[in-house]
Design an enzyme around this catalytic site. Structure first.
Site, mmCIF file in Angstrom:
data_model
loop_
_atom_site.group_PDB
_atom_site.id
_atom_site.type_symbol
_atom_site.label_atom_id
_atom_site.label_comp_id
_atom_site.label_asym_id
_atom_site.label_seq_id
_atom_site.Cartn_x
_atom_site.Cartn_y
_atom_site.Cartn_z
ATOM 1 N N GLY A 191 0.838 -1.191 0.000
ATOM 2 C CA GLY A 191 0.000 0.000 0.000
ATOM 3 C C GLY A 191 0.868 1.233 0.000
ATOM 4 N N GLY A 214 0.398 5.733 0.025
ATOM 5 C CA GLY A 214 -0.545 6.847 0.051
ATOM 6 C C GLY A 214 0.157 8.080 0.541
ATOM 7 N N GLY A 215 -0.619 9.130 0.801
ATOM 8 C CA GLY A 215 -0.031 10.368 1.263
ATOM 9 C C GLY A 215 0.666 10.176 2.596
ATOM 10 N N GLY A 240 2.366 7.468 3.703
ATOM 11 C CA GLY A 240 3.610 6.724 3.663
ATOM 12 C C GLY A 240 3.438 5.417 2.911
ATOM 13 N N VAL A 252 3.177 0.987 3.108
ATOM 14 C CA VAL A 252 2.942 -0.209 3.913
ATOM 15 C C VAL A 252 3.618 -1.404 3.244
ATOM 16 C CG1 VAL A 252 1.227 -1.751 4.903
ATOM 17 C CG2 VAL A 252 0.733 0.669 4.721
ATOM 18 N N LYS A 260 4.163 -0.378 8.680
ATOM 19 C CA LYS A 260 3.812 0.931 8.143
ATOM 20 C C LYS A 260 4.950 1.916 8.380
ATOM 21 C CE LYS A 260 0.293 4.381 8.633
ATOM 22 N NZ LYS A 260 -0.961 4.746 9.220
ATOM 23 N N ASP A 278 -10.339 9.214 10.997
ATOM 24 C CA ASP A 278 -10.247 9.034 9.550
ATOM 25 C C ASP A 278 -10.982 7.758 9.136
ATOM 26 O OD1 ASP A 278 -9.585 9.692 7.000
ATOM 27 O OD2 ASP A 278 -7.491 9.090 7.133
#
Ligand SMILES: *[C@@H]1O[C@H](CO)[C@@H](O)[C@H](O)[C@H]1NC(C)=O
Ligand SMILES: *[C@@H]1O[C@H](CO)[C@@H](O)[C@H](O)[C@H]1NC(C)=O
Ligand SMILES: *[C@@H]1O[C@H](CO)[C@@H](O)[C@H](O)[C@H]1NC(C)=O
Ligand SMILES: *[C@@H]1O[C@H](CO)[C@@H](O)[C@H](O)[C@H]1NC(C)=O
Ligand SMILES: *[C@@H]1O[C@H](CO)[C@@H](O)[C@H](O)[C@H]1NC(C)=O
Ligand SMILES: *[C@@H]1O[C@H](CO)[C@@H](O)[C@H](O)[C@H]1NC(C)=O
Ligand SMILES: *[C@@H]1O[C@H](CO)[C@@H](O)[C@H](O)[C@H]1NC(C)=O
Ligand SMILES: *[C@@H]1O[C@H](CO)[C@@H](O)[C@H](O)[C@H]1NC(C)=O
Ligand SMILES: *[C@@H]1O[C@H](CO)[C@@H](O)[C@H](O)[C@H]1NC(C)=O
Length: 745
Positions: free
Chosen positions: A429, A431-432, A434, A436, A449, A546
């Site tokens: 994974g 994303g903004g 970081g 995974v 992570k 979130d």
């Protein structure tokens, strides 16, 4: 004799040089094809009209106005200014305009439609590089959308930045206060960047008059707090990717790549369609024109000959000769070197002896250097460990007796081993926040992570959070196993959940249509249960902050696991609200929290309401395919409910399988979760109970609604959702309980 041998060698060298080295390959020497435009070099396949491979690579070289000192290159017939072309990487650097929208005192009266400004970038046959660019927004009352058009999919994403005064601009990074920066999706050939301002917060315009939004090459924009007042630049560099894609079907099926010329081969880039060319090993130059042999002998670092001057260049490689009286392959390192013929063997032994001694000396020195290096690395690790609150966490953990419940503190080496040295192939994974990684620790799969940045002022809170989260044992919460504090930004280790995210399953057409209504409802109940537990049962109340379908993971049995409490903050028990920097994801963010900046549990309830809508409709949370006012799913749902069109917007599978009462019940619950005022929303515990009752299908929930907000849609007269079988009798105790709960708020 000796003379004869020497002559023979010379002859051989001449033969090697003469026969094996081909004449230099083609240069771009066509007349009337300039190699440069201004100070940008224009290599083939790019070129001006008549010099380029095809229209895709057409460069127009012109002066913008008559007083500019030199002409500038532009892409095709567009106004897109080219600043560098890289043949080796298949990249192209352009200057891209900033989307700038400034405060103007008129628009507060005309509302919404004037509060934005869009710039469109249309590239058709080029692709915006995902890895090399970032979407950036600068301002204090600002947000911006990026609507990207891809060959396979269209994307919408957003970034927002809020600050109340020039003093709370966060200068260390683009983390949302003054500047916001996120990654962009793969494969975009066109993009609309729209800058907006909120009209409710216009006081901010005194120190921050404009919103700036742009896509910029990673590393080419360093945020500074004075940019909130004004960015001196109106354009920024941005990187595009290109490839050859004009091949015919026949060429493709036969694997011919006619663009790659002499001594070059073709390869398929993973981020763009088509192919690119590269020079074979031992050759350099422009593979689209033909590559030339490298003369390895000119530069001692390119060859491994024992004696550099005995190196002979060959086509694509080189050979080493030995001095007279010696033989073998003449190579250093793995080669056999040059060995003397008989007479000189004694001398050779001496040479070998001394070279062994020298090698030994080198080995010893290298070991010593290694030791110093290792000690330095260890010192750095220990410093990071201290800075990241390691000693505090250790002390907290020592209070727990049962070791099964303890968070583990891992060393960096352990995690490196688990992820194969943070290998690209282990990334699951991105994303903004970081990256995974997937890894294996003690034969168990884990997710590791790695965040991008860390606010070191909040380290104490971070340590507490790790401590609390690791003790939570709930079947629907992703378990935090431990962390590593030896790196500059701590790494978090979670249990690995196998079956991707809820977002993946409901947004992905193929598998989305396969998710039955029953499973959707079960996931809703489990998610609600997890959040309710976090809000009220956990040792310290935790707000997720979130909640979104991307943060709800599924295991193979479609059991929901809520993840990513990474941005969550602990709520002390004696405090119900706390002011914070607004954080969250567009489309899910609680509007009340957004305006006030005051966070409480009801913000999660709002976001959960949006997740319910996704489960019901399968629609995207933000979609540019819907009309402007319905861009957000919550608004779209509310307006559809108002027009009594609920059953039209449901996902096909839900409409066909769900029982009407259940669907109405869930929709009504979602609507209550989405109320503007937090206090009017149900608590997560109530949501969970109602969902459970709806799932069992008992006729318990008869709500007599008297608390409509003016702005909210009316659903018609209060309904008994179980109109077919009004059998309240046997369940009356539960019914009472439900009513008490309602009135007890
Ligand atoms: C390229 O030209 C511009 C003027 O057009 C000049 O400002 C710039 O310094 C030049 N760059 C290089 C690398 O020569
Ligand atoms: C872009 O490429 C497509 C084929 O992939 C081609 O049909 C089209 O003409 C190209 N566009 C331009 C402007 O050359
Ligand atoms: C930037 O703006 C200029 C003039 O406003 C325009 O000519 C040019 O095409 C724009 N560049 C891009 C990349 O859109
Ligand atoms: C292209 O990229 C390579 C690798 O990063 C670099 O060595 C080379 O200088 C670049 N060429 C140009 C023209 O920028
Ligand atoms: C993306 O959006 C454009 C314009 O709305 C539309 O024409 C196109 O078909 C969409 N592409 C995909 C893959 O959905
Ligand atoms: C993108 O911009 C173009 C031109 O301004 C406009 O026609 C189009 O509707 C925009 N698309 C979206 C999704 O905003
Ligand atoms: C904006 O400023 C005015 C006057 O300075 C003040 O009365 C008002 O409360 C402010 N509004 C907000 C939202 O801060
Ligand atoms: C940004 O900062 C880095 C490190 O401080 C520096 O190397 C780089 O040149 C800066 N870039 C710009 C565009 O100022
Ligand atoms: C080039 O020659 C060296 C030494 O003769 C050899 O080790 C190497 O494998 C050769 N490389 C290629 C690509 O043939």
């Amino acid at each position: 004799m000796v003379v004869a041998m020497g002559f023979g060698r010379l002859l051989m060298q001449l033969v090697l040089v003469g026969v094996l080295v081909a004449p230099a390959a083609a240069q771009d020497d066509r007349p009337n094809c300039p190699q440069r435009c201004g100070n940008v070099s224009i290599p083939y396949p790019f070129g001006i009209k008549g010099c380029c491979r095809n229209e895709d690579f057409l460069i127009t070289c012109k002066k913008i106005d008559s007083n500019s000192p030199q002409p500038q290159p532009f892409l095709g017939n567009t106004g897109i200014e080219v600043t560098n072309i890289n043949i080796t990487l298949g990249e192209l650097q352009i200057n891209n305009n900033v989307s700038k929208y400034c405060y103007n005192s008129d628009y507060s009266s005309t509302r919404d439609y004037q509060t934005r400004f869009t710039r469109t970038l249309t590239l058709s046959n080029f692709t915006v590089s995902r890895s090399r660019n970032k979407f950036t927004v600068v301002g204090c009352n600002s947000y911006a959308y990026l609507h990207g058009f891809g060959r396979k999919e269209n994307y919408s994403t957003g970034c927002m930045s809020i600050c109340d005064s020039p003093h709370n601009v966060y200068v260390k990074s683009c983390a949302g206060s003054g500047c916001c920066q996120i990654e962009i999706p793969d494969g975009l050939y066109s993009a609309n960047v729209t800058a907006y301002r909120f009209n409710e917060r216009e006081n901010v315009s005194k120190f921050n008059p404009c919103t700036y939004a742009f896509i910029v090459e990673d590393g080419k924009f360093n945020f500074s707090s004075k940019y909130v007042e004004n960015i001196p630049q109106d354009k920024f560099p941005m990187v595009l990717e290109w490839s050859i894609h004009d091949y015919t079907n026949q060429e493709a099926s036969e694997g011919i790549s006619s663009a790659c010329k002499l001594n070059a081969f073709s390869y398929k880039p993973d981020s763009v369609p088509g192919y690119r060319c590269k020079c074979n090993e031992g050759y350099v130059g422009n593979p689209y024109l033909g590559c030339q042999d490298v003369n390895e002998c000119e530069d001692p670092s390119l060859n491994k000959c024992v004696v550099s001057k005995n190196c002979v260049n060959t086509e694509g490689n080189y050979t080493c000769l030995c001095p007279k009286g010696y033989r073998r392959d003449g190579l250093r390192e793995r080669g056999t070197g040059c060995t003397a013929e008989d007479k000189q063997s004694l001398k050779t032994k001496a040479i070998i002896g001394s070279s062994i001694a020298i090698s030994l000396l080198f080995v010893i020195m290298a070991c010593a250097l290694c030791g110093i290096q290792r000690r330095k690395i260890n010192e750095l690790k220990q410093k990071n460990f201290r800075d990241n609150g390691g000693p505090v966490l250790r002390q907290l953990l020592s209070k727990i007796e049962r070791s099964a419940e303890k968070a583990k503190i891992f060393t960096e080496d352990e995690l490196k081993k688990a992820t194969n040295n943070f290998n690209e192939s282990e990334i699951v994974g991105r994303g903004g926040f970081g990256i995974v990684y997937k890894g294996t620790l003690n034969n168990k799969l884990v997710a590791i992570k790695k965040s991008r940045v860390m606010d070191h002022d909040q380290i104490e809170q971070f340590v507490n959070e790790v401590f609390v989260l690791s003790q939570i044992k709930h079947p629907n919460v992703v378990k935090l196993i431990g962390c590593c504090l030896e790196t500059s930004v701590p790494l978090l280790v979670y249990e690995f959940i196998t079956n991707k995210t809820l977002h993946h399953h409901i947004q992905n057409e193929v598998s989305g249509s396969c998710m039955p209504w029953k499973t959707r409802l079960k996931i809703a109940v489990e998610t609600a249960d997890a959040l309710a537990h976090m809000h009220s049962d956990a040792p310290i109340h935790i707000i997720h902050r979130d909640v979104k379908s991307e943060n709800i993971l599924l295991n193979d049995d479609f059991q929901a696991k809520v993840s990513d409490f990474g941005v969550s903050r602990l709520v002390p028990l004696d405090q119900t609200q706390l002011p914070t920097l607004v954080q969250g994801t567009f489309g899910y963010i609680d509007p009340e929290y957004f305006h006030s900046g005051l966070l409480n549990e009801k913000s999660d309830v709002y976001s959960f309401g949006v997740v319910l809508l996704e489960l019901l409709t399968g629609e995207k949370v933000l979609s540019s395919d819907r009309p402007d006012k319905d861009k957000s799913l919550a608004a779209f749902f509310i307006s559809s409910m108002k027009e009594d069109r609920l059953f039209e917007i449901l996902h096909e599978r839900v409409r066909n399988e769900g029982n009407q009462e259940q669907i109405k019940g869930v929709a009504e619950l979602a609507r209550r979760c989405l109320r503007f005022k937090g206090v009017k929303r149900p608590t997560m515990k109530e949501v969970k109970m109602e969902l459970e009752e709806l799932m069992i299908g008992k006729c318990l929930h008869v709500e007599v609604r008297t608390d409509f907000e003016e702005t909210e849609p009316l659903l018609g007269p209060p309904t008994n959702f179980c109109s077919t079988s009004v059998s309240i009798g046997p369940d009356s105790t539960k019914y009472q309980a439900a009513l008490q709960l309602e009135s007890g708020r």
